[in-house]
Design an enzyme around this catalytic site. Structure first.
Site, mmCIF file in Angstrom:
data_model
loop_
_atom_site.group_PDB
_atom_site.id
_atom_site.type_symbol
_atom_site.label_atom_id
_atom_site.label_comp_id
_atom_site.label_asym_id
_atom_site.label_seq_id
_atom_site.Cartn_x
_atom_site.Cartn_y
_atom_site.Cartn_z
ATOM 1 N N SER A 263 0.841 -1.200 0.000
ATOM 2 C CA SER A 263 0.000 0.000 0.000
ATOM 3 C C SER A 263 0.873 1.245 0.000
ATOM 4 C CB SER A 263 -0.860 -0.013 1.266
ATOM 5 O OG SER A 263 -1.451 1.260 1.461
ATOM 6 N N TYR B 141 -0.916 0.060 10.335
ATOM 7 C CA TYR B 141 -1.159 -0.513 8.995
ATOM 8 C C TYR B 141 0.025 -0.204 8.082
ATOM 9 C CZ TYR B 141 -3.141 -0.996 4.300
ATOM 10 O OH TYR B 141 -3.339 -1.341 2.983
#
Ligand code: NAP
Length: 247
Positions: free
Chosen positions: A138, A151
């Protein structure tokens, strides 16, 4: 004929979103696909959709937060030629609102499980001197967002694994790359995107959220022979970054 004919692939988190799009595209290009997820109903739906289009797929359920279950997944998947580490969680919270359990969950599912799958599945790839691994990372690994440090850190770990695995296994015919996805509309991001409205579209240079198929297309490239000299790359598929400076 596609160069994926006769290849077996395992796609984690293929019951939804990006993983499902990847699984369907690999199947369209001739690969036999092991669909992984937890939800058997959605797993069966993906298998049916692939079969209806003439492809071959089967479903294996496993909770990637449980290391024993990950080992079982690797056993039940059997020897694979292509591994797509896609399953992941994102519990976007500020540091002060993040629990230790959430930290553990992120690292177990987003980093430890891919690590275990690679450890279990790479020996077969080494034996046959062929393998393709794609990690779904990501932009959050490299871009500071309003929340979600854990995250981002778990995806940064996956990026580091990508570099190490590319180096460790490259001489054995195995290529390891990652796709750093920007915002994409999936079951997982639906409510977040609805709450953000146009603001999320405006974070990308293309001025819109991505579609799972646009990430799947990059994965397909990375597992096909056309990318034979691409190894250890983190390929951004994010619509382009906008300047953060005032214009
Ligand atoms: P999604 O729609 O929420 O789907 C997540 C998938 O992962 C589902 O198949 C789910 O399976 C599986 N999964 C989640 N937790 C699991 C667990 N504990 N054990 C086993 N499987 C589990 O996700 P997505 O938005 O498509 O995201 C897929 C990947 O892309 C993730 O790694 C995410 O970090 C990355 N990514 C997404 C975006 C985005 O905007 N969507 C952006 C950048 C990166 P079940 O539902 O069957 O349990």
């Amino acid at each position: 004929m596609s160069d994926l004919a006769g290849r077996t692939s395992l796609v984690t988190g293929a019951t939804s979103g990006i993983g499902r799009a990847v699984a369907e595209l690999l199947a369209q290009h001739g690969a036999d696909v092991v669909i992984h997820g937890r939800d058997p109903r959605r797993g069966a739906e993906v298998v049916e959709s692939i079969s209806a289009n003439g492809g071959a797929a089967r479903f294996v359920a496993a909770d990637l937060g449980d290391s024993r279950d990950v080992e079982r997944l690797a056993r039940e998947a059997g020897p694979v030629d292509i591994l797509v580490n896609n399953a992941g969680i994102y519990e976007f919270a500020s540091t002060l609102a993040t629990t230790a359990e959430s930290v553990d969950r992120h690292f177990a599912i987003n980093a430890r499980a891919p690590f275990q799958l690679v450890a279990a599945l790479v020996p077969h790839m080494i034996e046959q001197n062929y393998g393709a691994i794609v990690n779904i990372s990501s932009g959050a690994a490299t871009t500071v967002m309003p929340a979600g440090a854990v995250y981002g850190a778990s995806k940064a770990a996956l990026d580091v694994f990508t570099h190490y695995w590319a180096s460790e296994f490259g001489a054995h015919g195995i290529r390891v790359n990652a796709v750093a996805s920007g915002p994409v509309r999936t079951l997982g991001t639906e409510s977040m995107l609805a709450a953000a409205g146009d603001a999320m579209d405006n974070t990308t240079a293309r001025g819109r959220i991505g579609d799972p198929a646009e990430i799947a297309a990059v994965v397909l490239f990375l597992v096909q022979s056309g990318s034979s000299y691409v190894n250890g790359a983190i390929v951004a598929a994010n619509g382009g970054r906008r300047t953060a400076l005032p214009s």
